[in-house]
Write a protein that holds these residues in place. Structure first.
Motif, PDB file in Angstrom:
ATOM      1  N   ARG A 208       0.811  -1.227   0.000  1.00 18.80           N
ATOM      2  CA  ARG A 208       0.000   0.000   0.000  1.00 18.80           C
ATOM      3  C   ARG A 208       0.836   1.265   0.000  1.00 18.80           C
ATOM      4  O   ARG A 208       0.314   2.350  -0.232  1.00 18.80           O
ATOM      5  N   SER A 209       2.102   1.134   0.276  1.00 21.11           N
ATOM      6  CA  SER A 209       2.989   2.292   0.264  1.00 21.11           C
ATOM      7  C   SER A 209       4.145   2.020  -0.690  1.00 21.11           C
ATOM      8  O   SER A 209       4.758   0.936  -0.634  1.00 21.11           O
ATOM      9  N   PRO A 210       4.441   2.952  -1.593  1.00 22.75           N
ATOM     10  CA  PRO A 210       3.769   4.254  -1.770  1.00 22.75           C
ATOM     11  C   PRO A 210       2.427   4.118  -2.481  1.00 22.75           C
ATOM     12  O   PRO A 210       2.237   3.207  -3.277  1.00 22.75           O
ATOM     13  N   ASP A 211       1.520   5.028  -2.161  1.00 25.13           N
ATOM     14  CA  ASP A 211       0.176   5.022  -2.734  1.00 25.13           C
ATOM     15  C   ASP A 211       0.210   5.711  -4.094  1.00 25.13           C
ATOM     16  O   ASP A 211       0.540   6.900  -4.190  1.00 25.13           O
ATOM     17  N   LEU A 212      -0.149   4.951  -5.158  1.00 20.27           N
ATOM     18  CA  LEU A 212      -0.123   5.535  -6.509  1.00 20.27           C
ATOM     19  C   LEU A 212      -1.077   6.714  -6.631  1.00 20.27           C
ATOM     20  O   LEU A 212      -0.769   7.707  -7.295  1.00 20.27           O
ATOM     21  N   VAL A 246      -1.972   3.874 -13.604  1.00 18.34           N
ATOM     22  CA  VAL A 246      -2.942   4.867 -13.156  1.00 18.34           C
ATOM     23  C   VAL A 246      -2.736   6.156 -13.946  1.00 18.34           C
ATOM     24  O   VAL A 246      -1.610   6.634 -14.093  1.00 18.34           O
ATOM     25  N   ALA A 247      -3.826   6.702 -14.464  1.00 20.83           N
ATOM     26  CA  ALA A 247      -3.824   8.006 -15.141  1.00 20.83           C
ATOM     27  C   ALA A 247      -4.947   8.839 -14.562  1.00 20.83           C
ATOM     28  O   ALA A 247      -5.897   8.315 -13.962  1.00 20.83           O
ATOM     29  N   VAL A 248      -4.860  10.159 -14.750  1.00 19.47           N
ATOM     30  CA  VAL A 248      -5.863  11.075 -14.215  1.00 19.47           C
ATOM     31  C   VAL A 248      -6.700  11.621 -15.362  1.00 19.47           C
ATOM     32  O   VAL A 248      -6.158  12.061 -16.378  1.00 19.47           O
TER      33      VAL A 248
END
Length: 542
Positions: A208-212, A246-248
């Motif tokens: 869980r760390s680092p959180d993407l 992951v993309a925004v």
């Protein structure tokens, strides 16, 4: 109509610049403006006066006049209304005119006449037409845009739902907002169950760390996407390795982050396969490097070494790095055969083995006898590309063979050794060469598919001619000790000799036959009658 009221109406009409006309209930003109009079004269072809009856005036366009009479009748019935009509104008072309009809009432609200005001609304009508046309075009554009939006929506839904990888939309708070079938399959959750969780809930505690999702560079737009391999936890608690990208998605004008697009690929099986391959490569490298025989790969086109193991380096005295800068031809004493084909590259069907013995030059200059087993591999086009070669140092064996030949040559009996059960590689001593009348010096070794006897020699056994390889040698190759054989050899010039001897199998420790050895002596002086007490002793034992 009251005279005073009529005078007022006429005064108002006379002051107007617009075409205005008024009639009484009998269709008599009671007032009209000058502009109307001029226009009516153009329309009807005659001048009008106060008191003229509208019905009695001849006009050049009776159909249009009948239409206007219906409008006047409607106004005399008390209706107030407006109509637009297209009227010709010789100077300006067709004009759009607005006709406003109103009833005229007396003091008792009784209709006693009607009025009409004309307005040229051509420009307004054109503007309205243009507006209507623009509206239609706009409606068409909007309809096309809506159709494209619908198509894109369907394409997005199909792409989203049918994608082979897991795809999910995640809110800025980490909550799953939408998930496709592949993602539900990877995590083994129903859709409503997964939408009730966050991405952190399905991430292994140690990953869980680092959180993407908390990456400031990703949220700010400094980078477009971030990828990482981590472990997700399935519904049954099983941890699987996945590749997450992951993309925004920024849908506001200000470019602010709206939600995350998360793509998940199950690489658990791939990871296991890669680990299995890594271990297999490790095992192969260990076997390759520690093998008790020399192993190398050779490029068929150039003859250069591609890979060599430690044993190969020790056999020829060169380090691995030195060999990789050389070719097999650099180490050969005999670099080609009579037909010019390099010995190491003698072709054989792909996947099959070919064995050969030859000498290599050691780094310090001495010669090393080696046995090579060559297997040729093909490329995608079926062309030979690489040769896998197993190399054994047989120098000691060659020295022993040389010593054996010296011993065999010193014996008075003829000796023939078949080094394999098929009699394809033969060695003979000088006594045998003299017996079968081979030229001196040809009795060392007869390689490759050579007959047991010279071609001009015929063999008889018990008075019956037999091929040499079908006589006692075949019986010995099957494991039988053939003792006290007596055979006649007839030469091409008609002369003959009688030979007597034994043929016995050469067996491995496990009992399998890998060759035969024969010992003969010339008993021609004792033939045709050979008494039992005159037979030579067991020559095979000799």
């Amino acid at each position: 109509m009251d005279v005073k009221y009529l005078s007022l109406v006429r005064a108002i009409i006379d002051q107007s610049h617009d075409p205005i006309v008024a009639i009484d209930s009998d269709y008599n003109f009671i007032a009209f403006s000058e502009s109307f009079s001029e226009g009516f004269e153009k329309f009807s072809g005659c001048q009008i006066r106060i008191g003229d009856n509208l019905k009695e005036i001849p006009v050049e366009a009776p159909q249009a006049m009948r239409l206007f009479m219906r409008h006047w009748s409607r106004a005399l019935r008390g209706d107030t209304f407006t109509v637009e009509e297209m009227t010709p104008d010789s100077g300006l072309g067709d004009r759009v005119v607005e006709f406003s009809f109103s009833p005229i009432t007396d003091g008792d609200d009784v209709v006693c006449g009607a009025s009409m005001i004309m307005h040229d609304v051509t420009e307004r009508a054109h503007a309205e037409d243009e507006t209507r046309q623009l509206n239609r075009q706009l409606e068409h554009v909007v309809a096309e845009r809506n159709a494209r939006l619908l198509e894109n929506k369907v394409l997005f839904r199909n792409t989203f739902d049918l994608a082979a990888v897991g795809i999910g939309l995640v809110g800025l708070d980490g909550q799953w907002q939408r998930v496709n079938k592949a993602l539900r399959t990877i995590l083994d959750y129903a859709e409503d169950e997964l939408l009730a969780l966050t991405i952190r809930d399905v991430t292994h505690a140690d990953d869980r760390s680092p959180d993407l999702l908390a990456d400031p560079a990703l949220r700010s737009g400094a980078i477009e996407r971030r990828s990482r391999d981590l472990r997700f936890v399935r519904r049954n608690g099983e941890a699987i390795t996945v590749a997450v990208t992951v993309a925004v998605d920024r849908i506001s004008d200000a470019g602010l982050a709206h939600h995350f697009i998360v793509v998940v690929k199950d690489i658990d099986e791939q990871q296991r396969a890669q680990e299995k391959l890594r271990r297999a490569e490790q095992d192969y490298r260990c076997i390759f490097d520690t093998a008790g025989v020399g192993i190398c790969q050779i490029d068929m086109a150039t003859g250069l070494f591609l890979r060599v193991n430690q044993k190969m380096s020790r056999i020829v005295g060169y380090s691995e790095a030195e060999l990789l800068t050389r070719g097999i031809a650099d180490l050969l004493v005999d670099t080609s055969r009579d037909d010019g084909v390099p010995m190491w590259a003698d072709r054989c069907p792909a996947g099959e083995e070919r064995g050969l013995e030859l000498r290599l030059v050691h780094k310090d200059g001495h010669l090393v006898w080696v046995s090579m087993t060559v297997t040729v591999g093909e490329d995608d086009l079926g062309e030979p590309c690489r040769a896998a070669v197993v190399v054994r140092d047989i120098s000691r064996l060659k020295h022993l063979e040389h010593d054996l030949h010296r011993v065999l040559d010193s014996l008075p009996v003829a000796i023939l050794i078949a080094h394999d059960a098929a009699d394809r590689r033969l060695s003979v001593n000088r006594a045998y060469a003299r017996m079968v009348r081979l030229a001196d010096g040809e009795g060392r070794q007869i390689p490759g598919d050579t007959d047991l006897l010279p071609g001009n020699v015929r063999l008889f056994e018990a008075g019956v001619e037999r091929p040499a390889d079908q006589a006692m040698f075949r019986r010995a190759a099957r494991g039988e000790d053939v003792r006290h054989c007596q055979q006649q050899l007839v030469f091409g010039d008609g002369s003959s000799i009688w030979v007597y001897g034994d043929v016995v199998p050469i067996c491995d420790p496990d009992g399998s036959v890998h060759g035969t050895i024969a010992a003969f002596c010339d008993v021609t002086p004792l033939h045709p009658e050979v008494e039992p007490d005159e037979r030579p002793r067991d020559v095979a034992a000799t």
